[in-house]
Design a protein around this motif. Sequence first.
Motif, PDB file in Angstrom:
ATOM      1  N   LEU A 198       0.816  -1.217   0.000  1.00  0.00           N
ATOM      2  CA  LEU A 198       0.000   0.000   0.000  1.00  0.00           C
ATOM      3  C   LEU A 198       0.853   1.273   0.000  1.00  0.00           C
ATOM      4  CD1 LEU A 198      -2.807  -1.116   2.479  1.00  0.00           C
ATOM      5  CD2 LEU A 198      -3.032  -0.723   0.008  1.00  0.00           C
ATOM      6  N   PRO A 257       3.415   2.682   2.352  1.00  0.00           N
ATOM      7  CA  PRO A 257       3.437   3.545   3.541  1.00  0.00           C
ATOM      8  C   PRO A 257       4.456   4.672   3.401  1.00  0.00           C
ATOM      9  CG  PRO A 257       4.506   1.445   4.001  1.00  0.00           C
ATOM     10  CD  PRO A 257       3.882   1.325   2.642  1.00  0.00           C
ATOM     11  N   ASP A 258       4.211   5.759   4.134  1.00  0.00           N
ATOM     12  CA  ASP A 258       5.145   6.879   4.125  1.00  0.00           C
ATOM     13  C   ASP A 258       6.359   6.549   5.000  1.00  0.00           C
ATOM     14  OD1 ASP A 258       4.382   7.317   6.818  1.00  0.00           O
ATOM     15  OD2 ASP A 258       3.160   9.075   6.348  1.00  0.00           O
ATOM     16  N   ILE A 281      -0.238   4.703   6.222  1.00  0.00           N
ATOM     17  CA  ILE A 281      -0.950   4.835   4.956  1.00  0.00           C
ATOM     18  C   ILE A 281      -2.132   5.771   5.188  1.00  0.00           C
ATOM     19  CG2 ILE A 281      -0.271   2.585   4.032  1.00  0.00           C
ATOM     20  CD1 ILE A 281      -3.127   1.577   4.869  1.00  0.00           C
ATOM     21  N   THR A 291      -6.438   5.562   1.057  1.00  0.00           N
ATOM     22  CA  THR A 291      -5.761   4.435   0.416  1.00  0.00           C
ATOM     23  C   THR A 291      -6.327   3.118   0.929  1.00  0.00           C
ATOM     24  OG1 THR A 291      -3.728   5.665   0.027  1.00  0.00           O
ATOM     25  CG2 THR A 291      -3.518   3.272   0.156  1.00  0.00           C
ATOM     26  N   TYR A 292      -6.497   3.015   2.226  1.00  0.00           N
ATOM     27  CA  TYR A 292      -7.037   1.790   2.816  1.00  0.00           C
ATOM     28  C   TYR A 292      -8.449   1.530   2.295  1.00  0.00           C
ATOM     29  CZ  TYR A 292      -7.909  -1.626   6.627  1.00  0.00           C
ATOM     30  OH  TYR A 292      -8.194  -2.732   7.381  1.00  0.00           O
TER      31      TYR A 292
END
Length: 176
Positions: free
Chosen positions: A138, A140-141, A146, A150-151
Amino acid sequence: MRTEAAQRLELIFSLLDANGNGVIDSGDFDLMTDRVVKAAAASDDGAKAAIRAAFGRYWTTLATELDANGDGVVTLEEFLPFVLDPDRFGPVVTEFAKALSALGDPDKDGLIERPLFVSLMTAIGFDEANIHATFDALGPDTDDRITVATYAANIEAYYAPDMAGIPGDQLVSTAV
C-alpha cells in the motif's frame, strides 16, 4: 471474474465463517464485529458504531439476497457470485470500506499506522505475514503510515471482480 478475485473472496468467506462450520450466519458476524471493535479500543464510539452498522448491513444484505430458503446461513456457492457483483453488493462494500478505514484512524489525522492496521486485519483473521506484505504494497510513508483513503480504496478493490495485481492479493498469497 478473475481467478484472483475468486481467491480473495474465498478467503473472506472463510474468515467470515468465524465459528468454522462451513457456512456464514449472523453469529459469525457478531463474533467478527466484536473482535474488530476490540482491536480498535482507541477509536471513538462513532467509529465503533459505524463498523457495527457496516457489518450489520453486510450480513443483512447477504441474508436478504441469498438466504432464499430461510435457513439463516449462506454457503460459499451463494456468496461468491453475489459479493463479486458490484452493482448488487458495491454499496455494502463502500460502507464497509469507509467504516473499517475510519476505525483505523482514531486520532482522525487521515493516517493509519502499521500497528493498528495489523491489529484490525488480525482481528478479521488474516495471516500476519500477509498483513505486513499488504501494508508494504500500500506504499506507507517514511513514518510507516498509509492514508485512510488508500485503505478504503483498497478494500473496495479487494471485492472487485476484474482486479488483479492489487495490494490485497498479498492477503491470499500464503493463506489459500
